[in-house]
Motif scaffolding. Structure first.
Motif, mmCIF file in Angstrom:
data_model
loop_
_atom_site.group_PDB
_atom_site.id
_atom_site.type_symbol
_atom_site.label_atom_id
_atom_site.label_comp_id
_atom_site.label_asym_id
_atom_site.label_seq_id
_atom_site.Cartn_x
_atom_site.Cartn_y
_atom_site.Cartn_z
ATOM 1 N N GLN A 1 6.413 4.437 2.026
ATOM 2 C CA GLN A 1 6.984 5.515 1.194
ATOM 3 C C GLN A 1 5.975 5.638 -0.076
ATOM 4 N N LYS B 1 4.595 8.417 -3.312
ATOM 5 C CA LYS B 1 4.720 9.795 -3.649
ATOM 6 C C LYS B 1 3.594 10.152 -4.521
ATOM 7 N N LEU C 1 2.901 15.945 -5.309
ATOM 8 C CA LEU C 1 4.074 16.330 -4.649
ATOM 9 C C LEU C 1 5.099 16.018 -5.590
ATOM 10 N N ASP C 2 6.486 16.792 -5.136
ATOM 11 C CA ASP C 2 7.602 16.668 -5.781
ATOM 12 C C ASP C 2 8.629 15.632 -5.213
ATOM 13 N N ALA C 3 8.283 15.178 -4.116
ATOM 14 C CA ALA C 3 9.118 14.210 -3.145
ATOM 15 C C ALA C 3 8.229 13.230 -2.495
ATOM 16 N N PRO C 4 8.734 12.248 -2.273
ATOM 17 C CA PRO C 4 8.101 10.935 -1.392
ATOM 18 C C PRO C 4 7.803 11.196 -0.158
ATOM 19 N N VAL C 5 6.808 10.702 0.444
ATOM 20 C CA VAL C 5 6.431 11.011 1.798
ATOM 21 C C VAL C 5 6.413 9.693 2.451
ATOM 22 N N ASP D 1 -0.519 2.743 -3.213
ATOM 23 C CA ASP D 1 0.381 4.012 -3.032
ATOM 24 C C ASP D 1 1.726 3.398 -2.902
ATOM 25 N N TRP E 1 4.795 3.425 -6.097
ATOM 26 C CA TRP E 1 5.949 4.082 -6.002
ATOM 27 C C TRP E 1 7.273 3.292 -6.291
ATOM 28 N N GLU E 2 7.038 2.277 -5.525
ATOM 29 C CA GLU E 2 8.327 1.392 -5.323
ATOM 30 C C GLU E 2 8.495 0.291 -6.451
ATOM 31 N N ASN F 1 12.417 6.703 -8.342
ATOM 32 C CA ASN F 1 12.423 6.343 -7.107
ATOM 33 C C ASN F 1 13.901 5.997 -6.576
ATOM 34 N N HIS G 1 15.312 7.572 -3.499
ATOM 35 C CA HIS G 1 14.499 7.462 -2.352
ATOM 36 C C HIS G 1 14.411 6.140 -1.669
#
Lengths: 435, 435
Positions: free
Chosen positions: A187, A189, A193-197, A246, A250-251, B159, B162
């Motif tokens: 995961q 972000k 982008l506004d939301a994670p992928v 990446d 995010w994490e 985060n 998510h």
């Protein structure tokens, strides 16, 4: 500190053909590992040139006695954890008896050849059962470079020069050199982008580190004083702390790196002993004189004088197409193990200062050992400034982060006037596509 | 999800005296553990009332057969790791055969008494070899409460809703209930000082968590899909994630908690199986309807419908003087395992999503399971607002953080109309003074 003795004599020669002047494993090194041949069982071995000497076979032949035989007996199950637990005495006895056995003029030289196996025909395994794996952050240039990307005004956090910062890593996914690394899904972000992928990591990176094998360990609640910390070190390896930037980015707030690291860690399989590294000991260099003094529990005169290691480190990279073209791996960076702000003894004294117990076979990572200049940076995150400035390889290819098929090769070498050079062997792995 | 069957019948009775209506271990529970008696060897056992049934002895007597016997054989070395690795089939077979053996009207009831050992005369051990220990952060009230102390405007990081945030913990310092915890020394920087100091922690705390035992595990590079994640769970325990807040606060940037946690983790020694907990399954409650949907790799209809656990949790505290006065432990908080923002299956699917391998005997912590109200907070950090508002015990004593001699007792209980109540047994430990 470990003494220099006759096993460090640069003039010493071995009866094993091709091993004198070997870039990694001359008779002055004698690193310990675990190997197998074909479908055979795992066995403890020592590297000499391009050969591996079977330690159990040497003991069975009566060529190792006393403490050295006891060390080998403790590893008969085909992993070295029990040998590491015995500490320095049996390990040194083993080194001395192996040196006597393998030297060119040794009285038992004719009994050596049946004990040897060509390394090229063998598989090397993790040398010990890794209980816990802890990764530190003692490379101050790396801490500064990566901190600058987040906090240009204050790259180093206020605790850095007081605390040997570290965190718990994942033991289950540590693999020896040669095992390919699968690009992880995860995961992330991206900023636009506004939301994670969720998908394959697009910012896969390496990190150049040393690994430290723990020997006897300590009981829970019984800290290891700094003056005794060196006695906990059973040896060293190279360590590639593969990182998915990446996923990590995010994490990691607020509890630190997790899946950005846990998909793989690669280590070189030979345990290079503190005895073999004695000639390359040096004073702590990375702490500028104006910096705060370490708190007393981290301060020891002998450690300050000789607790650092002068080891030349290299990162090389080959791509699928460069290998097809027969090109040599491209050297991406050269650094040195001196760029540690905290010594290994300080790492151990800190780790155990609250009572945390280390166990035989535990592994510590130093953190990324970048030097001060861009050609000495230990990760692509630093070298390419977070992917902004690509590096150009000798083949003309560019890299911001790692691509599928890339192979990362880490090496370490001790070089000092008046001593034989020794190396760690390679720590290498190819990146496979995401599943 | 695990089915309800005759082993959950609340009317079932056992032949073991005193076990019917036992608060923790009636015949509907049958948790697995490892015990020893006197200087005897470690043996696998099952708790029934105040007794422990010796599983190897039951197998040797021919009372367990087929898959159940295979499960017990895998634990003959006196740890359950091999049994956990076998997964749900053998574990369920063992539950069913034990239920038949122990029920009041069982045909072999007369053969049970020789297999029993009074729990009060036994020592309970860690039930498995813990390879890696991972601690999550899924208690959303805890995440909010602690986040508010650092970021009043944005308690939850972006985060949180998510990513099932987690980090690697220390496996070596996990101990079973009853082993005292030594107050750690460590480095901290109180706000009124310019430089850090080293000494005994002054802000020692508990954290109320559930632990999750991993069963079969997965291969490196082979993620566990969310729909299969429940099959990885071998059972549950209570977990006290002892925390030194002053050490943690100074060390944790940027790589997360380290020595503030690694000095000790206490778990309840009985593995309460997914089968025993089947009546207490419930729909995920902690995710408000306006929150972002989980990414597909974390989403499974069955998990959403029944992946949460309705377990009443309690924290009690006794002090040295309250024990001397014969007072009951003071109940500090009541909470519930429903306050998890992510289910256990989501934790496992996320943990393995990048390819990280879990191994049999690995342990996951949920993170602190605070409820929404102050009398349900799972740590003193929350209950006393970081030490600002002391709690008053029934004895009149006050606590901002833990003092030497304090004993912390965690309990968990499944209660549901139409089913027998079961408990986990205690997770308790006394705080000893710093060395």
């Amino acid at each position: 500190m470990t003494a220099i003795d006759h096993t460090h004599d640069p003039a010493a020669r071995t009866s094993v053909p091709g091993a004198d002047g070997h870039p990694d494993f001359p008779i002055q090194n004698l690193p310990l590992g675990v190997f197998s041949e074909g479908d055979g069982a795992r066995r403890a071995g020592v590297a000499i040139g391009d050969q591996i000497l079977d330690l159990a076979a040497a003991r069975a032949a009566g060529l190792l006695t006393g403490e050295a035989a006891r060390a080998v007996a403790a590893a008969e199950s085909g992993d070295l954890t029990g040998m590491l637990a015995l500490g320095a005495g049996p390990r040194r006895a083993l080194r001395h008896q192996l040196f006597a056995l393998l030297r060119a003029d040794g009285p038992e030289s004719d009994r050596v050849p049946p004990l040897l196996h060509p390394a090229a025909a063998c598989t090397l395994h993790l040398p010990a059962r890794i209980g816990d794996y802890t990764d530190f952050f003692v490379g101050i240039h790396h801490a500064t470079n990566t901190g600058r990307q987040f906090r240009p005004d204050q790259p180093l956090l206020p605790n850095y020069k007081h605390v040997p910062v570290g965190y718990h890593g994942r033991a289950s996914s540590i693999r020896p050199s040669g095992v390919p690394v699968r690009r992880p899904h995860g995961q992330a972000k991206p900023p636009h982008l506004d939301a994670p992928v969720f998908g394959p990591s697009r910012r896969l990176d390496y990190e150049l580190e040393l690994g430290v094998w723990i020997g006897p360990g300590n009981d829970l609640g019984a800290p290891v004083p700094i003056a005794e910390a060196a006695g906990q070190v059973a040896g060293f390896c190279l360590l590639n702390d593969w990182s998915a930037r990446d996923i990590q980015g995010w994490e990691y707030q607020p509890l630190g790196p997790f899946l950005g690291k846990s998909f793989a860690t690669t280590i070189s399989p030979w345990i290079v002993t503190p005895e073999a590294l004695a000639p390359f000991r040096t004073a702590q260099a990375a702490r500028p004189s104006g910096d705060p003094a370490p708190l007393p529990y981290l301060l020891d005169a002998a450690d300050q004088a000789g607790g650092a290691l002068d080891l030349e480190l290299e990162i090389r990279l080959s791509t699928a197409s460069s290998r097809e073209a027969g090109a040599s791996p491209h050297r991406v960076a050269r650094s040195n193990a001196r760029h540690m702000y905290w010594t290994v003894a300080q790492m151990i004294a800190h780790h155990t200062s609250g009572g945390c117990n280390l166990r035989p076979g535990d592994l510590l990572g130093t953190g990324t050992l970048s030097g001060p200049d861009p050609d000495s940076y230990g990760s692509l995150l630093e070298t390419t400034e977070g992917g902004k400035v690509p590096i150009r390889l000798a083949t003309g290819e560019e890299r911001r982060f790692l691509e599928d098929g890339d192979e990362v090769i880490l090496t370490a070498r001790g070089i000092r006037e008046g001593f034989a050079s020794i190396g760690f062997g390679a720590c290498r792995a190819v990146v496979l596509p995401a599943p």
